[in-house]
Design a protein around this motif. Structure first.
Motif, PDB file in Angstrom:
ATOM      1  N   LEU A 143       0.835  -1.211   0.000  1.00  0.00           N
ATOM      2  CA  LEU A 143       0.000   0.000   0.000  1.00  0.00           C
ATOM      3  C   LEU A 143       0.864   1.254   0.000  1.00  0.00           C
ATOM      4  CD1 LEU A 143      -3.041  -0.362   2.452  1.00  0.00           C
ATOM      5  CD2 LEU A 143      -3.036   0.086  -0.011  1.00  0.00           C
ATOM      6  N   GLY A 144       1.875   1.294   0.881  1.00  0.00           N
ATOM      7  CA  GLY A 144       2.702   2.502   1.010  1.00  0.00           C
ATOM      8  C   GLY A 144       3.485   2.805  -0.251  1.00  0.00           C
ATOM      9  N   MET A 148       3.138   5.794  -3.020  1.00  0.00           N
ATOM     10  CA  MET A 148       4.345   6.613  -3.230  1.00  0.00           C
ATOM     11  C   MET A 148       4.674   6.693  -4.725  1.00  0.00           C
ATOM     12  SD  MET A 148       7.864   6.015  -1.150  1.00  0.00           S
ATOM     13  CE  MET A 148       7.201   5.819   0.458  1.00  0.00           C
ATOM     14  N   SER A 149       4.420   5.585  -5.428  1.00  0.00           N
ATOM     15  CA  SER A 149       4.797   5.537  -6.854  1.00  0.00           C
ATOM     16  C   SER A 149       3.624   5.904  -7.766  1.00  0.00           C
ATOM     17  CB  SER A 149       5.277   4.121  -7.195  1.00  0.00           C
ATOM     18  OG  SER A 149       4.242   3.185  -6.919  1.00  0.00           O
ATOM     19  N   GLY A 150       2.491   6.250  -7.169  1.00  0.00           N
ATOM     20  CA  GLY A 150       1.361   6.676  -7.996  1.00  0.00           C
ATOM     21  C   GLY A 150       0.685   5.533  -8.731  1.00  0.00           C
ATOM     22  N   LYS A 190       2.400  10.608  -2.912  1.00  0.00           N
ATOM     23  CA  LYS A 190       3.069  10.368  -4.201  1.00  0.00           C
ATOM     24  C   LYS A 190       4.363  11.165  -4.324  1.00  0.00           C
ATOM     25  CE  LYS A 190       1.871  10.008  -9.118  1.00  0.00           C
ATOM     26  NZ  LYS A 190       2.606  11.079  -9.845  1.00  0.00           N
ATOM     27  N   LEU A 191       5.417  10.499  -4.778  1.00  0.00           N
ATOM     28  CA  LEU A 191       6.708  11.172  -4.978  1.00  0.00           C
ATOM     29  C   LEU A 191       6.918  11.376  -6.475  1.00  0.00           C
ATOM     30  CD1 LEU A 191       8.991   9.167  -2.492  1.00  0.00           C
ATOM     31  CD2 LEU A 191       7.783  11.334  -2.087  1.00  0.00           C
ATOM     32  N   SER A 192       7.689  12.405  -6.833  1.00  0.00           N
ATOM     33  CA  SER A 192       7.925  12.649  -8.267  1.00  0.00           C
ATOM     34  C   SER A 192       8.949  11.629  -8.782  1.00  0.00           C
ATOM     35  CB  SER A 192       8.497  14.067  -8.444  1.00  0.00           C
ATOM     36  OG  SER A 192       9.784  14.080  -7.853  1.00  0.00           O
ATOM     37  N   PRO A 193       8.944  11.360 -10.095  1.00  0.00           N
ATOM     38  CA  PRO A 193       9.827  10.337 -10.661  1.00  0.00           C
ATOM     39  C   PRO A 193      11.311  10.589 -10.402  1.00  0.00           C
ATOM     40  CG  PRO A 193       8.160  10.940 -12.245  1.00  0.00           C
ATOM     41  CD  PRO A 193       8.007  11.882 -11.068  1.00  0.00           C
ATOM     42  N   ASN A 194      11.711  11.881 -10.191  1.00  0.00           N
ATOM     43  CA  ASN A 194      13.152  12.023  -9.951  1.00  0.00           C
ATOM     44  C   ASN A 194      13.448  12.358  -8.488  1.00  0.00           C
ATOM     45  OD1 ASN A 194      12.170  14.529  -9.736  1.00  0.00           O
ATOM     46  ND2 ASN A 194      13.096  15.334 -11.615  1.00  0.00           N
ATOM     47  N   ARG A 379       8.883   2.054 -10.442  1.00  0.00           N
ATOM     48  CA  ARG A 379       8.111   2.964 -11.297  1.00  0.00           C
ATOM     49  C   ARG A 379       8.646   4.393 -11.195  1.00  0.00           C
ATOM     50  NH1 ARG A 379       6.305  -2.228 -11.096  1.00  0.00           N
ATOM     51  NH2 ARG A 379       4.153  -2.566 -11.681  1.00  0.00           N
ATOM     52  N   ILE A 380       9.385   4.719 -10.106  1.00  0.00           N
ATOM     53  CA  ILE A 380       9.808   6.124  -9.955  1.00  0.00           C
ATOM     54  C   ILE A 380      11.309   6.285  -9.737  1.00  0.00           C
ATOM     55  CG2 ILE A 380       7.599   7.030  -9.098  1.00  0.00           C
ATOM     56  CD1 ILE A 380       8.760   6.828  -6.247  1.00  0.00           C
ATOM     57  N   ALA A 381      12.065   5.168  -9.731  1.00  0.00           N
ATOM     58  CA  ALA A 381      13.523   5.312  -9.528  1.00  0.00           C
ATOM     59  C   ALA A 381      14.211   4.071 -10.085  1.00  0.00           C
ATOM     60  CB  ALA A 381      13.818   5.437  -8.025  1.00  0.00           C
ATOM     61  N   PRO A 382      15.511   4.206 -10.387  1.00  0.00           N
ATOM     62  CA  PRO A 382      16.282   3.012 -10.728  1.00  0.00           C
ATOM     63  C   PRO A 382      16.406   2.141  -9.469  1.00  0.00           C
ATOM     64  CG  PRO A 382      17.565   5.018 -11.139  1.00  0.00           C
ATOM     65  CD  PRO A 382      16.351   5.432 -10.391  1.00  0.00           C
ATOM     66  N   ILE A 383      16.161   0.838  -9.598  1.00  0.00           N
ATOM     67  CA  ILE A 383      16.188  -0.019  -8.396  1.00  0.00           C
ATOM     68  C   ILE A 383      17.144  -1.177  -8.562  1.00  0.00           C
ATOM     69  CG2 ILE A 383      13.723   0.416  -7.915  1.00  0.00           C
ATOM     70  CD1 ILE A 383      13.627  -2.847  -8.681  1.00  0.00           C
ATOM     71  N   ALA A 384      17.496  -1.769  -7.424  1.00  0.00           N
ATOM     72  CA  ALA A 384      18.107  -3.109  -7.376  1.00  0.00           C
ATOM     73  C   ALA A 384      17.853  -3.638  -5.965  1.00  0.00           C
ATOM     74  CB  ALA A 384      19.601  -3.065  -7.674  1.00  0.00           C
TER      75      ALA A 384
END
Ligand code: HGY
Ligand code: MN
Ligand code: MN
Ligand code: MN
Length: 424
Positions: A143-144, A148-150, A190-194, A379-384
């Protein structure tokens, strides 16, 4: 950098044990049983305890409208997008003590260790503890991080009802979070993509591969695509003695056939990446001498390939049609979620490989079959993600276990990677 990073293993081990005490599960003989449902008294106690730890370490602490907690170490360039890490501390009923918590307390220890080493990060480093990664209370996981990622509409989220409560008494997320003190507008989550420069999550593998191969660390290259559905089967119930067999429309018998059809079609892809299970089965009226008139099933189906997952759903729906006609029951389907898979950032995978090399580790690249908040952070940041082994691959059970050595190594790699990313 690798040499200077001295993780305080005894402290980390003790904090994991303390966090495990915030539970309302009965003690068991084969491990540590943890039940910590989102916004339960134990969850709220765990949140308060984590915030105290972080404040004592001199980090800034805040939470957002759905209770995601942000623990921030402000860098010398406070406006630069931060580097973030984290996971969850909520736990399904009778779970273990390492799922999610290794990523939260390990992330905190990584930040403390870097601070002790005298690092002055250019980018801020932020630890996130997500609200409700587990689907237990509201029927949908993450949910969180979805908010956050919209990827979840805030109004829909607030209207979600408690999944395991009777319809007439089930509370909404809006009611539960407000009672827990989170009253802001969910749209503000929601956080912005960058917003973040990079996202890393440390987690136990929840599978057997690392332990089986004797590899101390995994680097997740992709996260499988989860989907959830609710099936309601309505038949004709009545007296278990007086209602004759030809007159019955036994909803539980129909449910039993549907459950086996689900297993049959998941196996029929002959691809190991297709998995499906019916994890809950609510029978109404649930009396031994009453023919079940209504059954509600919840299906969890996943695959690394969403198209293949959908083809399994189509096959299941064909069987449902046959079942409806042959048994004269009504079967309705409600989609809970049908998410896309996530790919890790090649740059972050490469960076983790370099960090592993400096620690003398040869990691295994792998798919995560469990979903994580990283699935939505992608969806909003590069991940690993960094995986550590767990004994016999067990998870979501009290005998879930990760050794202090593996946990410490995972935190060491995480700390080195955060330091590198904070200087990018
Ligand atoms: O179900 C999952 O994959 C996660 O552990 N909640
Ligand atoms: Mn879990
Ligand atoms: Mn988890
Ligand atoms: Mn997870």
């Amino acid at each position: 950098m690798a040499q200077q990073i001295q993780i305080d293993q005894p402290r980390l081990t003790s904090e994991l044990a303390t966090l495990a005490t915030f539970t309302d599960a009965e003690p068991v003989s084969n491990g540590t049983s943890v039940t910590r449902i989102v916004f339960s008294p134990d969850d709220l106690r765990a949140r308060a305890w984590l915030k105290e730890l972080a404040t004592a370490d001199g980090f800034e602490v805040r939470d957002d409208a759905v209770g995601n907690i942000f623990i921030r170490w402000t860098g010398t360039d406070p406006d630069a997008p931060a580097v973030a890490t984290g996971s969850h501390t909520d736990a399904i009923p009778h779970a273990g003590m390492y799922d999610g918590t290794v990523g939260v307390l390990g992330g905190l220890e990584a930040m403390r260790t870097l601070k002790r080493s005298g690092l002055q990060p250019r980018r801020s480093i932020e630890l996130v503890m997500f609200t409700s990664e587990e689907p237990t209370r509201f029927g949908i996981g993450c949910l969180g991080s979805r908010l956050m990622s919209g990827t979840l509409d805030p109004k829909q989220a607030d209207a979600l009802r408690e999944a395991n409560e009777p319809a007439d008494t089930a509370k909404t997320l809006a009611q539960v979070r407000t009672a827990a003190g989170f009253t802001g507008d969910l749209a503000s989550v929601k956080l912005s993509p960058n917003h973040y420069h990079a996202w890393l999550e440390l987690h136990i593998e929840q599978g057997p591969l690392l332990e089986r191969e004797g590899t101390p660390l995994g680097i997740v290259t992709s996260i499988a695509a989860p989907a959830g559905y609710r099936f309601t089967i309505s038949g004709l119930g009545g007296h278990a003695g007086a209602l004759l067999m030809p007159d019955r429309k036994d909803a539980l018998c129909a449910a039993a056939e549907l459950i086996l059809a689900i297993e049959k079609h998941a196996l029929a892809t002959h691809v190991i990446d297709t998995v499906a299970t019916v994890g809950t089965c609510d029978v109404h009226p649930g009396a031994v001498n009453s023919v079940p008139s209504r059954v509600v099933l919840q299906l969890d189906i996943r695959d690394t390939d969403p198209t293949r997952r959908e083809s399994v759903m189509q096959a299941i729906r064909r069987d449902i049609e046959t079942l409806r006609q042959r048994r004269g029951v009504i079967i309705t389907e409600q989609i809970i979620n049908a998410d896309a898979p996530a790919q890790s950032s090649p740059h972050l995978v490469e960076l983790l490989e370099e960090v592993c090399a400096t620690h003398g580790i040869s990691p295994r690249k792998m798919v995560s079959r469990a979903y994580h908040d990283s699935l939505f952070m992608a969806r909003i940041a590069p991940i690993a993600m960094i995986f550590i082994p767990c004994r016999n691959g067990v998870s979501h059970r009290p005998d879930e276990y990760a050794t202090p050595a593996h946990t410490t190594l995972g935190v060491q790699v995480l700390a080195s990677a955060l330091a590198k990313l904070a200087s990018e």
